[in-house]
Structure formats: C-alpha cells, structure tokens
Design a protein around this motif. Structure first.
Motif, PDB file in Angstrom:
ATOM      1  N   GLN A 117       0.829  -1.207   0.000  1.00  0.00           N
ATOM      2  CA  GLN A 117       0.000   0.000   0.000  1.00  0.00           C
ATOM      3  C   GLN A 117       0.864   1.259   0.000  1.00  0.00           C
ATOM      4  N   ILE A 118       1.916   1.260   0.820  1.00  0.00           N
ATOM      5  CA  ILE A 118       2.821   2.419   0.885  1.00  0.00           C
ATOM      6  C   ILE A 118       3.466   2.651  -0.477  1.00  0.00           C
ATOM      7  N   MET A 119       3.899   1.557  -1.108  1.00  0.00           N
ATOM      8  CA  MET A 119       4.572   1.672  -2.397  1.00  0.00           C
ATOM      9  C   MET A 119       3.615   2.192  -3.469  1.00  0.00           C
ATOM     10  N   SER A 120       2.413   1.676  -3.469  1.00  0.00           N
ATOM     11  CA  SER A 120       1.423   2.125  -4.458  1.00  0.00           C
ATOM     12  C   SER A 120       1.121   3.603  -4.288  1.00  0.00           C
ATOM     13  N   ALA A 121       0.944   4.043  -3.046  1.00  0.00           N
ATOM     14  CA  ALA A 121       0.658   5.451  -2.781  1.00  0.00           C
ATOM     15  C   ALA A 121       1.834   6.338  -3.163  1.00  0.00           C
ATOM     16  N   ALA A 122       3.055   5.872  -2.899  1.00  0.00           N
ATOM     17  CA  ALA A 122       4.247   6.666  -3.225  1.00  0.00           C
ATOM     18  C   ALA A 122       4.380   6.861  -4.727  1.00  0.00           C
ATOM     19  N   LEU A 123       4.104   5.798  -5.490  1.00  0.00           N
ATOM     20  CA  LEU A 123       4.211   5.911  -6.950  1.00  0.00           C
ATOM     21  C   LEU A 123       3.094   6.754  -7.533  1.00  0.00           C
ATOM     22  N   ALA A 124       1.910   6.726  -6.916  1.00  0.00           N
ATOM     23  CA  ALA A 124       0.818   7.568  -7.381  1.00  0.00           C
ATOM     24  C   ALA A 124       1.161   9.042  -7.173  1.00  0.00           C
ATOM     25  N   LYS A 125       1.842   9.344  -6.078  1.00  0.00           N
ATOM     26  CA  LYS A 125       2.225  10.714  -5.758  1.00  0.00           C
ATOM     27  C   LYS A 125       3.453  11.165  -6.533  1.00  0.00           C
ATOM     28  N   ASP A 126       4.400  10.239  -6.736  1.00  0.00           N
ATOM     29  CA  ASP A 126       5.681  10.581  -7.363  1.00  0.00           C
ATOM     30  C   ASP A 126       6.065   9.473  -8.343  1.00  0.00           C
ATOM     31  N   PRO A 127       5.483   9.452  -9.552  1.00  0.00           N
ATOM     32  CA  PRO A 127       5.676   8.342 -10.490  1.00  0.00           C
ATOM     33  C   PRO A 127       7.084   8.196 -11.042  1.00  0.00           C
ATOM     34  N   ASP A 128       7.952   9.180 -10.803  1.00  0.00           N
ATOM     35  CA  ASP A 128       9.314   9.057 -11.321  1.00  0.00           C
ATOM     36  C   ASP A 128      10.314   8.577 -10.274  1.00  0.00           C
TER      37      ASP A 128
END
Length: 339
Positions: free
Chosen positions: A222-233
């Motif tokens: 969940q943390i990883m998914s949220a981090a990539l949604a916020k900062d995809p690069d």
C-alpha cells in the motif's frame, strides 16, 4: 559500525559439517539434542545444558535459517535447544514469552529482542537470575545485557543496498525511497542509516522520510502504491527486510512499474528469490543467519564452560542478483523454510 569480523575457525568447522543439512523451518517449542560422538568433548564440558532460542518472529525464513545453525551447533555440543517466538515482531507479544522463559530458568538464552527499550526489563530479569544471555540479530540499548552480541553489520548492509541501486543504473539525482519495518528495531534502523549516508554520497534524492510497514507485506504494498501515485518518477526503492521487500515488489508490480523502478530488498527468503527470478526485485542483500545461529550457541557454550567469549561479532552480507544466485558460494546463503 565496527568493521565486519571474520567468522572464527570453530564456527567454520561446525558450519562446514552441517550447512548442507540446513533447510530452514521454525516452530515454537521445538527441541534438538545429540548424544553421539560428534561434539562429545563439548558435551562433557557443558554437561547437557539447556539453551532457549527466542527468535524475533516465528516462521520468518531468516530466523528459520538461524534456528538451523543453532540446532546443529547445539547438537554438536551435546546441549538441548528449545526454540520459541512470537507470531509477529512485536515486543508486547514477545515479552510474555520471555517472562515464561525466566520461569523455566534455562542455562542460556539466545534472543532477538523485538525492541531496543521495551525488551530490556524481561531480559534483565532473565540475566539477573543466572542465565547466560546472547543477543542475536537485534540488540537492546542497555549495554549490560548480553555476554555476547552477534549480528549482521547492518549499516554496511544498507550501504551495499545503495551501491546496488547504482549498479542497477539509478543515476545521480535519481529519486529513491526507503520503506522499513518499525522504528526502534536496532537492525533495520542501522540499515536505513547506512543506506541514507551512501545515497547522499551518490547524489540520490530521498522523496520522503522513511516509511514504515509494521513488518506487514500488505502495508508495504500500500505504501509503495501510494508513493508511486504521488511521485511516479521514483527510480529506486530500498526495502529493509523480508516482508517489507515482498510488499514493495507487489506494489511496484501492481503499478505496472516492474523493472522500471529498481527494487533492492534485504533478506533472501524463498518468496524473495521467486520475485528476483521474475524480475520484480532486482537485487537482495542476504544476511548469513545460519552462521549467526552457530555462533550464538558457541558463545553461550563458552560462557557456560568458562571459555573465552567474544563480546561483539558482526557477520557479513552479500548482494544476490538473478545473475549470481545459482553460484554455490551465493546459493548456500539463500534462506530456507525448514531444517
């Protein structure tokens, strides 16, 4: 952190005999003993002592592999080993088990404490009652606890994780993220410190403060998914232990970024190896828990028999990739699920 120590000759002597027999596997209350000729002189010296191994969490392949080493070393010394552990890495679950250990009064306790502060009270009680305490994998802040402390050079392991991201092609100024288990756990805190120091040296940009998974793969995903949604690069991620690495790889895969986001995990359990083979994780920093288990028993036996005890031992780690995982000198350190 101190420079990594070489494993003692006696450790290699035991490990060389039994490494092939280690397959992992852990359950609370298991016992191991040996009255054969192997280790007969050690048995005479220690008089069939009772040793308890309290792992950090039951069923974790890291601790399973540690138990394999401890079992074989105990058998060689003619000692009896009992293994226990909480269902989660949580001091509120482990401490009652430690209180029960105190009541049973083993000759020695090998323990991976769940918290640098909260674990102090129960361990002090056990030590004050006369049991020899050896800290394995994790430690507590109270320096008076433990005749010996044996752990991976975790800070160096964090450095290796950052270097692995560089080897995997994450360039300077690349955005990276650290996802750990819980604050206050000595081993993973040191890994984070080592990673951050080396990441700064390599010019990486940390996209946030360290995130915590509570040692749950689902939460790490969940943390990883949220981090990539916020900062995809985000270009690279360091996951500081086995379950966290599982979840991070899942989160990256669910986001459709497998291979694009480079993932370096810590620990090399069966599930991590599958993710490495699938390309969901690109590198793993593997510890040597079998060796820690062997040395833990050796130090306990030395303390019980009046021998020479080494106060601090740091074991090595190595980087496992898809390219080197089949090499014999690497494959033998992949964690197992049963002994």
């Amino acid at each position: 952190m101190k420079t990594t120590r070489l494993i003692g000759a006696s450790t290699f002597a035991v490990a060389a005999l039994v490494l092939s027999a280690c397959g992992g596997g852990s359950s609370a209350g298991t016992t191991s003993s040996d009255t054969g000729t192997a280790g007969a002189s050690s048995s005479a010296a220690t008089g069939g002592k009772n040793i308890t191994l309290m792992v950090g969490v039951k069923g974790d392949p890291f601790y399973v592999s540690m138990e394999c080493g401890a079992k074989e070393a105990a058998a060689a010394a003619g000692a009896t080993l009992t293994t226990q552990g909480p269902d989660k890495f949580d001091a509120t679950l482990q401490n009652p088990l430690l209180d029960a250990v105190a009541a049973s009064k083993p000759d020695a306790l090998l323990v991976a404490p769940n918290d640098v502060k909260a674990s102090v009270g129960p361990l002090k009680k056990i030590q004050d009652a006369g049991s020899k305490v050896v800290l394995v994998d994790t430690v507590v802040d109270d320096a008076s606890i433990g005749v010996s402390r044996i752990a991976t050079d975790n800070k160096l392991g964090g450095v290796k994780a950052a270097e692995a991201l560089q080897t995997l092609g994450v360039a300077a100024k690349g955005k990276v993220l650290v996802i750990s288990t819980n604050p206050g756990v000595s081993s993973v805190d040191a890994r984070v410190d080592g990673f951050k120091e080396k990441a700064a040296e390599l010019g990486y940009t940390l996209v946030s403060d360290t995130q915590y998974s509570n040692n749950e793969a689902a939460k790490a995903a969940q943390i990883m998914s949220a981090a990539l949604a916020k900062d995809p690069d985000i270009a690279g991620v360091f996951a500081t232990n086995l379950f966290t690495a599982q979840g991070v790889a899942t989160g990256v895969k669910q986001a459709g970024q497998s291979g694009k986001v480079k993932v370096v995990g810590f620990d090399a359990g069966p599930d991590q190896i599958k993710q490495l083979e699938a390309g969901d994780v690109q590198a793993l920093v593997a510890q040597k828990p079998f060796d820690i288990g062997v040395q833990g028993v050796e130090q306990a036996i030395a303390a019980l028999s009046g021998g020479s005890v080494t106060a601090n031992i740091q074991t090595e780690s190595l980087v496992v990739t898809k390219d080197n995982m089949a090499q014999p000198d690497v494959a033998k350190y992949i964690y197992k699920s049963s002994c």
